[in-house]
Write a protein that holds these residues in place. Sequence first.
Motif, PDB file in Angstrom:
ATOM      1  N   ALA A 191       0.827  -1.204   0.000  1.00 14.93           N
ATOM      2  CA  ALA A 191       0.000   0.000   0.000  1.00 14.93           C
ATOM      3  C   ALA A 191       0.866   1.260   0.000  1.00 14.93           C
ATOM      4  O   ALA A 191       0.565   2.232  -0.701  1.00 14.93           O
ATOM      5  N   PHE A 192       1.954   1.248   0.769  1.00 10.17           N
ATOM      6  CA  PHE A 192       2.826   2.420   0.854  1.00 10.17           C
ATOM      7  C   PHE A 192       3.450   2.725  -0.505  1.00 10.17           C
ATOM      8  O   PHE A 192       3.504   3.881  -0.934  1.00 10.17           O
ATOM      9  N   ARG A 193       3.920   1.672  -1.182  1.00  2.62           N
ATOM     10  CA  ARG A 193       4.530   1.879  -2.503  1.00  2.62           C
ATOM     11  C   ARG A 193       3.529   2.459  -3.498  1.00  2.62           C
ATOM     12  O   ARG A 193       3.909   3.187  -4.416  1.00  2.62           O
ATOM     13  N   ALA A 194       2.249   2.142  -3.304  1.00  5.30           N
ATOM     14  CA  ALA A 194       1.209   2.646  -4.206  1.00  5.30           C
ATOM     15  C   ALA A 194       0.616   3.960  -3.702  1.00  5.30           C
ATOM     16  O   ALA A 194      -0.392   4.429  -4.221  1.00  5.30           O
ATOM     17  N   GLN A 195       1.244   4.557  -2.701  1.00  5.59           N
ATOM     18  CA  GLN A 195       0.820   5.829  -2.119  1.00  5.59           C
ATOM     19  C   GLN A 195      -0.537   5.765  -1.433  1.00  5.59           C
ATOM     20  O   GLN A 195      -1.223   6.776  -1.291  1.00  5.59           O
ATOM     21  N   ASN A 196      -0.949   4.581  -1.008  1.00  4.85           N
ATOM     22  CA  ASN A 196      -2.160   4.444  -0.196  1.00  4.85           C
ATOM     23  C   ASN A 196      -1.705   4.441   1.260  1.00  4.85           C
ATOM     24  O   ASN A 196      -1.668   3.409   1.923  1.00  4.85           O
TER      25      ASN A 196
END
Length: 383
Positions: A191-196
């Motif tokens: 999620a962090f890598r996808a900016q979520n």
Amino acid sequence: MSSLCPFAKLASAGGTCPVKSDKNTAAASCPVNSNNNSAGVCPVTGKNHNAADHKEASDVNGNENNTDPRMVPAKCPFGYDSYTFKLGPLSCMVCHALLHESSRCTPCSHKFCKACILRFKDCPLCGADIEGIEPDDELQALVDRFIDGHARIKRSLAAGDGEVVGDKSKVIYEDVSMERGAFLVQQAMRAFRAQNIGSAKSRLSMCAEDIREELKSSLDNQELCSQLGAVLGMLGDCCRTLGDAPSAITYYEESAEFLSKLSKKDLEVLVHTLSVSLNKIGDLRYYDGDLHSARSYYARSLDVRRSAVKENSAVASQVIDLATSLAKVADVDRNLGNESMAVEGFEEAIKCLEKLKLDSEQTSLEQRRLSVLDFLHKQLDDK
């Protein structure tokens, strides 16, 4: 967010760290617990499973007949083996993590995380115009149920071993962080890598809560302190990305507190987590204009890295990290008007990097070495 896995030492028997690898495992042949689903129907995929399927899956995946009778093998709430269950129906196709604040597009009805779908005007799955976004509470409840039960290892206390409530033995959860923690961190990093960031923060908070609960009965457990320190550092990264500097500093400071309890021989944790957390606090203090506080944290990080290099002078990455810390302290000294101390720090960093000899295969480290060296030379040229 650091790619260091706080659960690497507790990876599965296959030898693959569940955080460092996002590869899907075997196909979803889901062993269904007949006590939970007498019809043998998968509540997610809708596929039928008979008793023979369940027996075969248990023999292959769980070896249930050979386990301690007090131990309940780690299962997802639907009865599926945690290593073979496909998360597709419960995951977002944008961030590839479990759904967070599940939302349904209208009129096409495709479902995504709220934070993910708000970036689009057209449905990323079918291309239809998005006329509205509605919360899907039912689907989110299903996802939450999966998370709540995923990979928990529970044990019923044997007669005489503990308190009995009514006709049932007391059930306790143990080693929660081993399986569930790695799973939650994996989902958070996706999620962090996808900016979520909201999703990442939510999963990491659950993981931190699990580990804190375990630490209540095992305060001196080095492994748990290591895991919690790493997870708190990741939570700091989430808050920092969201622009919440005070919360980020709180998480980083707590991370440093737990990691400071670890054995000084644990090089990987000290360098890649403790020193990083200290440097990030220094960065936030620096950007806030509090140079004296920034220098204090940079200096603490520098001490950790000096100690690490002293014990492992042949580890190239540690030498480069040391030079980086020297540069940070020297930069603050210059801004505080201590030019002679700043020059001394820059020169020491240059000497460290110039003495470092790398193999031809270490191209990424060489690029990093040259980049830091170029920065240091420019700092001396500007004096």
